[in-house]
Design an enzyme around this catalytic site. Sequence first.
Site, PDB file in Angstrom:
ATOM      1  N   ASN A  10      40.106  34.858  47.723  1.00  0.00           N
ATOM      2  CA  ASN A  10      41.538  34.545  47.685  1.00  0.00           C
ATOM      3  C   ASN A  10      42.226  35.731  47.005  1.00  0.00           C
ATOM      4  O   ASN A  10      42.190  35.854  45.790  1.00  0.00           O
ATOM      5  CB  ASN A  10      41.741  33.245  46.889  1.00  0.00           C
ATOM      6  CG  ASN A  10      43.200  32.925  46.639  1.00  0.00           C
ATOM      7  OD1 ASN A  10      44.090  33.545  47.239  1.00  0.00           O
ATOM      8  ND2 ASN A  10      43.465  31.977  45.761  1.00  0.00           N
ATOM      9  N   TRP A  11      42.817  36.574  47.818  1.00  0.00           N
ATOM     10  CA  TRP A  11      43.409  37.813  47.279  1.00  0.00           C
ATOM     11  C   TRP A  11      44.719  37.549  46.540  1.00  0.00           C
ATOM     12  O   TRP A  11      45.256  38.464  45.908  1.00  0.00           O
ATOM     13  CB  TRP A  11      43.646  38.827  48.405  1.00  0.00           C
ATOM     14  CG  TRP A  11      42.394  39.327  49.056  1.00  0.00           C
ATOM     15  CD1 TRP A  11      41.101  38.995  48.721  1.00  0.00           C
ATOM     16  CD2 TRP A  11      42.295  40.253  50.143  1.00  0.00           C
ATOM     17  NE1 TRP A  11      40.226  39.652  49.540  1.00  0.00           N
ATOM     18  CE2 TRP A  11      40.933  40.440  50.416  1.00  0.00           C
ATOM     19  CE3 TRP A  11      43.232  40.949  50.910  1.00  0.00           C
ATOM     20  CZ2 TRP A  11      40.473  41.290  51.432  1.00  0.00           C
ATOM     21  CZ3 TRP A  11      42.793  41.792  51.930  1.00  0.00           C
ATOM     22  CH2 TRP A  11      41.421  41.963  52.170  1.00  0.00           C
ATOM     23  N   LYS A  12      45.236  36.359  46.683  1.00  0.00           N
ATOM     24  CA  LYS A  12      46.522  35.999  46.057  1.00  0.00           C
ATOM     25  C   LYS A  12      47.595  37.033  46.450  1.00  0.00           C
ATOM     26  O   LYS A  12      47.551  37.562  47.559  1.00  0.00           O
ATOM     27  CB  LYS A  12      46.348  35.858  44.543  1.00  0.00           C
ATOM     28  CG  LYS A  12      45.207  34.881  44.201  1.00  0.00           C
ATOM     29  CD  LYS A  12      45.153  34.444  42.779  1.00  0.00           C
ATOM     30  CE  LYS A  12      44.000  33.465  42.590  1.00  0.00           C
ATOM     31  NZ  LYS A  12      43.902  32.942  41.238  1.00  0.00           N
ATOM     32  N   HIS A  94      46.200  24.672  46.128  1.00  0.00           N
ATOM     33  CA  HIS A  94      45.767  25.556  45.042  1.00  0.00           C
ATOM     34  C   HIS A  94      46.623  25.281  43.801  1.00  0.00           C
ATOM     35  O   HIS A  94      47.822  25.035  43.913  1.00  0.00           O
ATOM     36  CB  HIS A  94      45.897  27.021  45.476  1.00  0.00           C
ATOM     37  CG  HIS A  94      45.241  27.956  44.502  1.00  0.00           C
ATOM     38  ND1 HIS A  94      45.854  28.322  43.327  1.00  0.00           N
ATOM     39  CD2 HIS A  94      44.034  28.553  44.516  1.00  0.00           C
ATOM     40  CE1 HIS A  94      45.029  29.126  42.657  1.00  0.00           C
ATOM     41  NE2 HIS A  94      43.916  29.280  43.358  1.00  0.00           N
ATOM     42  N   GLU A  96      47.922  27.141  41.650  1.00  0.00           N
ATOM     43  CA  GLU A  96      49.106  28.002  41.493  1.00  0.00           C
ATOM     44  C   GLU A  96      50.261  27.491  42.346  1.00  0.00           C
ATOM     45  O   GLU A  96      51.428  27.589  41.962  1.00  0.00           O
ATOM     46  CB  GLU A  96      48.745  29.463  41.814  1.00  0.00           C
ATOM     47  CG  GLU A  96      47.930  30.081  40.686  1.00  0.00           C
ATOM     48  CD  GLU A  96      47.012  31.208  41.104  1.00  0.00           C
ATOM     49  OE1 GLU A  96      47.194  31.791  42.185  1.00  0.00           O
ATOM     50  OE2 GLU A  96      46.084  31.497  40.323  1.00  0.00           O
ATOM     51  N   GLU A 166      38.358  23.589  41.317  1.00  0.00           N
ATOM     52  CA  GLU A 166      38.829  24.718  40.513  1.00  0.00           C
ATOM     53  C   GLU A 166      39.480  24.196  39.243  1.00  0.00           C
ATOM     54  O   GLU A 166      40.683  23.857  39.246  1.00  0.00           O
ATOM     55  CB  GLU A 166      39.863  25.528  41.306  1.00  0.00           C
ATOM     56  CG  GLU A 166      39.307  26.148  42.568  1.00  0.00           C
ATOM     57  CD  GLU A 166      40.076  27.409  42.924  1.00  0.00           C
ATOM     58  OE1 GLU A 166      39.459  28.472  42.980  1.00  0.00           O
ATOM     59  OE2 GLU A 166      41.293  27.327  43.110  1.00  0.00           O
ATOM     60  N   GLY A 172      41.472  32.494  36.576  1.00  0.00           N
ATOM     61  CA  GLY A 172      42.066  33.736  36.099  1.00  0.00           C
ATOM     62  C   GLY A 172      42.004  33.912  34.590  1.00  0.00           C
ATOM     63  O   GLY A 172      42.674  34.780  34.035  1.00  0.00           O
ATOM     64  N   SER A 212      37.149  32.000  37.762  1.00  0.00           N
ATOM     65  CA  SER A 212      36.480  33.098  37.049  1.00  0.00           C
ATOM     66  C   SER A 212      35.026  33.303  37.463  1.00  0.00           C
ATOM     67  O   SER A 212      34.176  33.659  36.645  1.00  0.00           O
ATOM     68  CB  SER A 212      36.592  32.898  35.533  1.00  0.00           C
ATOM     69  OG  SER A 212      37.953  32.938  35.130  1.00  0.00           O
ATOM     70  N   GLY A 233      38.881  34.533  43.144  1.00  0.00           N
ATOM     71  CA  GLY A 233      40.177  35.183  43.017  1.00  0.00           C
ATOM     72  C   GLY A 233      40.017  36.633  42.619  1.00  0.00           C
ATOM     73  O   GLY A 233      39.705  37.512  43.438  1.00  0.00           O
ATOM     74  N   GLY A 234      40.200  36.914  41.342  1.00  0.00           N
ATOM     75  CA  GLY A 234      40.181  38.290  40.841  1.00  0.00           C
ATOM     76  C   GLY A 234      38.988  39.114  41.310  1.00  0.00           C
ATOM     77  O   GLY A 234      39.149  40.278  41.704  1.00  0.00           O
TER      78      GLY A 234
HETATM   79  P1  PGA Z   1      39.842  33.528  39.744  1.00  0.00           P
HETATM   80  O1  PGA Z   1      40.713  32.662  40.765  1.00  0.00           O
HETATM   81  O2  PGA Z   1      38.504  33.767  40.407  1.00  0.00           O
HETATM   82  O3  PGA Z   1      40.619  34.773  39.531  1.00  0.00           O
HETATM   83  O4  PGA Z   1      39.682  32.713  38.506  1.00  0.00           O
HETATM   84  C1  PGA Z   1      40.140  31.645  41.527  1.00  0.00           C
HETATM   85  C2  PGA Z   1      41.186  31.005  42.394  1.00  0.00           C
HETATM   86  O5  PGA Z   1      42.332  30.859  41.949  1.00  0.00           O
HETATM   87  O6  PGA Z   1      40.930  30.629  43.556  1.00  0.00           O
END
Ligand code: PGA
Length: 252
Positions: A10-12, A94, A96, A166, A172, A212, A233-234
């Site tokens: 997930n590149w956001k 998600h 976010e 999640e 994050g 994470s 994510g990251g």
């Molecule tokens: P993260 O994000 O790996 O940066 O914690 C995961 C996500 O939001 O899908």
Amino acid sequence: MSRIPLVAGNWKMNGRATTAAQLTTDIVAAVPAGVEVLLCPPLVYLDTVVAASRGSQVRLGGQNLAALTDGAVTGEVSAEMLADVGCRYVLVGHSERRTLFSEDDAVVASKFRRALAAGLQPILCVGETLAQRETEQTEQVIDAQLDAVLSDITAEQMSGVVIAYEPVWAIGTGKTASPEQAQAVHAHIRARLKACFGIAVAESLRLLYGGSVNADNAASLFVKADIDGGLIGGASLDAATFLAICQAATAK
Ligand code: PGA
């Protein structure tokens, strides 16, 4: 039952066309067998990723979709449009989106249904906040999030659905749920799916862990019985790191 592991990046809201193309090219060049690999770039770079991954097994997914159908809906992208450009999956719910854009369970449920109607495989994200975990409400919160979306979905419609656990406090933050904590919630989710849709559906669905995940902790999470891969994510923004995580999933 054996489930093919799935690792989704997930590149956001990160990158530019050049970095999206390069990241995709680097991933495609070394993607391991035995794991389904999915990239979810920002919407405007979907075509870039399509072009750079053509002919590969790498799958494409959206990070978001409209809760409405095509028409006078300024600024939104429909499930059908995502399918049209080659998406197979789409993230729904998600944290976010739930937090930053006030998407409540009703909106998440509409998006989930729109995804199914367009033939996309929704990845439904659920998870508790730190306060909810500390007050022992984790299972209750997850059940409510699942029920709000899945209560009027049939067992047949569930085939191809993916659930991502999640924990909000792990996204994050560099704080990962321990493999035991994650497995406990995954087992709970699978039991819930079994109660709602029967054992065949529950055993066939993939449950991803997200929050994470990195190259060092991926293997210890993916080895757990009910963790069928990850939503990253990251760590999905660096090809070598993401590929190491994909590799860790092949040991399932
Ligand atoms: P993260 O994000 O790996 O940066 O914690 C995961 C996500 O939001 O899908």
